[in-house]
Design an enzyme around this catalytic site. Structure first.
Site, PDB file in Angstrom:
ATOM      1  N   CYS A 116      25.444  36.519 -22.532  1.00  0.00           N
ATOM      2  CA  CYS A 116      26.915  36.512 -22.618  1.00  0.00           C
ATOM      3  C   CYS A 116      27.543  37.718 -21.914  1.00  0.00           C
ATOM      4  CB  CYS A 116      27.353  36.456 -24.068  1.00  0.00           C
ATOM      5  SG  CYS A 116      26.716  35.000 -24.921  1.00  0.00           S
ATOM      6  N   HIS A 258      34.558  38.700 -24.303  1.00  0.00           N
ATOM      7  CA  HIS A 258      33.701  37.522 -24.420  1.00  0.00           C
ATOM      8  C   HIS A 258      34.164  36.740 -25.654  1.00  0.00           C
ATOM      9  CE1 HIS A 258      30.437  34.882 -25.012  1.00  0.00           C
ATOM     10  NE2 HIS A 258      29.866  35.577 -25.972  1.00  0.00           N
ATOM     11  N   ASN A 288      31.944  29.509 -28.001  1.00  0.00           N
ATOM     12  CA  ASN A 288      31.285  30.551 -27.207  1.00  0.00           C
ATOM     13  C   ASN A 288      30.570  29.887 -26.018  1.00  0.00           C
ATOM     14  OD1 ASN A 288      29.454  32.398 -26.169  1.00  0.00           O
ATOM     15  ND2 ASN A 288      28.860  33.215 -28.161  1.00  0.00           N
TER      16      ASN A 288
END
Ligand code: COA
Length: 333
Positions: A116, A258, A288
């Site tokens: 990520c 993020h 996500n």
């Protein structure tokens, strides 16, 4: 040497998500969960899921085409394609497939794996190639299809993730619009978030010669530890980056973290005393999306007309590795 400028500018963005939507309500048919639990713990309402023939290549290509159009350059102008992903169509690399789809005949293309944090790590990598004069036009893509790798029986993690792609064009520029960056890794905490390969040893054709073969297994995660890590390390790394950029938190026009969890986003913004109206969030709609989440949120905000040329944007990625990082840049040329 192709370029005489040693600054960089981010000159265009694009994004793409799969067509199929999986709502929290849909998830209640798969695991013991509820819309109320997912919403209050994460802020996520739905996520997009890639189904065949959608692929990492198709999503990355669609996002890239938009980014190239926004930057006003063609695929033939690109010198380097960096594809930040942990979920390639091909373990040997997917960037070359994207190169082929785009017709980016001059470009060198390779994958970059930093989970990520991939988009932030990719931005800094792209900047180095430009600042050393090697390349002039870089296409950076963050794309992931984590639905392929989620354990759909683990309610603690399967509700969090979604699929998507975002891309930006980064170009050589007289003045440097990348104002600062910090990258970090800590392998001592690697066990908190994994997508592990596991193999078993076997004999070949009853000979005495052995090889180990196996496969990658679904994501395992210690949610509490990852949460703790994120709310501590992300404000720290943004603070450090502000310091190196000679800026204060109030100088930031937009904070794009993020998109893992709305509670993490709120906690970090609060720690940095950045007001909510400067915080960009779309985690409710996509969950996500790993390396895609920052460029996806960035591109949406650009297309909504929120982000304007010269705005100062702070981004921060964090996740498996463990890895984390931040970058501060001025939007546009
Ligand atoms: N639906 C309903 N209940 C659930 C659930 C779900 N989807 N997932 C877990 N639970 C339950 C647990 O089993 C636990 O029940 P128990 O108390 O009876 O054992 C309870 O909810 C609390 O679980 P816990 O893990 O302590 O919840 P939490 O408040 O820490 O929230 C996360 C869980 C995953 C939302 C949170 O830890 C988080 O967001 N962590 C960061 C994860 C992340 O962002 N990872 C990617 C980083 S790139």
């Amino acid at each position: 040497m192709q370029n005489l400028f040693n600054g960089i500018a981010i000159t265009g963005s694009g994004s793409a998500v799969p067509q199929t939507c999986l709502t929290n309500e849909n998830l209640t048919q798969i695991v013991d969960t509820s819309d109320e639990w997912i919403t209050t713990r994460t802020g996520i309402k739905e996520r997009k899921i890639a189904l065949a023939p959608e692929s990492l290549t198709s999503l990355a290509t669609a996002a890239s085409q938009q980014a190239l159009a926004a930057a006003g350059i063609t695929a033939a102008d690109i010198n380097l394609i960096l594809l930040a992903t942990s979920t390639p169509d091909d373990l040997f690399g997917t960037a070359c497939r994207v190169q082929n789809e785009l017709g980016a005949i001059k470009a060198v293309a390779f994958d970059l794996t930093a989970a990520c944090s991939g988009f932030v790590f990719g931005l800094v990598t792209a900047a180095q190639y430009i600042k050393t004069g090697v390349y002039e036009n870089v296409l950076l893509i963050g794309a992931d299809i984590l639905s392929r790798w989620v354990d759909w029986e683990d309610r603690g993690s399967c509700v969090l993730f979604g699929d998507g792609a975002g891309a930006v064009v980064i170009q050589a520029n007289k003045s440097d619009r990348l104002l600062g960056f910090t990258l970090k890794s800590d392998g001592t905490q690697n066990q908190y978030l994994n997508l592990n390969y596991k193999g078993t040893t076997q004999e070949l054709n009853s000979s005495e010669i052995q090889v180990t073969q196996g496969k990658f297994h679904p994501i395992t995660m210690n949610g509490r530890e990852v949460y703790r890590f994120a709310v501590q390390k992300v404000p720290e790394v943004i603070d450090k980056t502000l310091f190196t950029a000679h800026l204060q938190a109030e100088d930031i026009d937009w904070l794009i973290l993020h998109q893992a969890n709305q509670r993490i986003i709120n906690a970090v913004a609060e720690r940095l005393e950045i007001p909510q109206h400067k915080v960009i969030s779309n985690v409710a709609n996509y969950g996500n999306t790993s390396a895609a989440s920052i460029p996806l949120a960035l591109d949406e905000a650009v297309r909504q007309g929120k982000i304007q040329c010269d705005d100062i944007i702070a981004i921060s990625g964090f996740g498996a590795g463990l890895s984390w990082g931040a970058a501060i840049f001025k939007w546009g040329r």
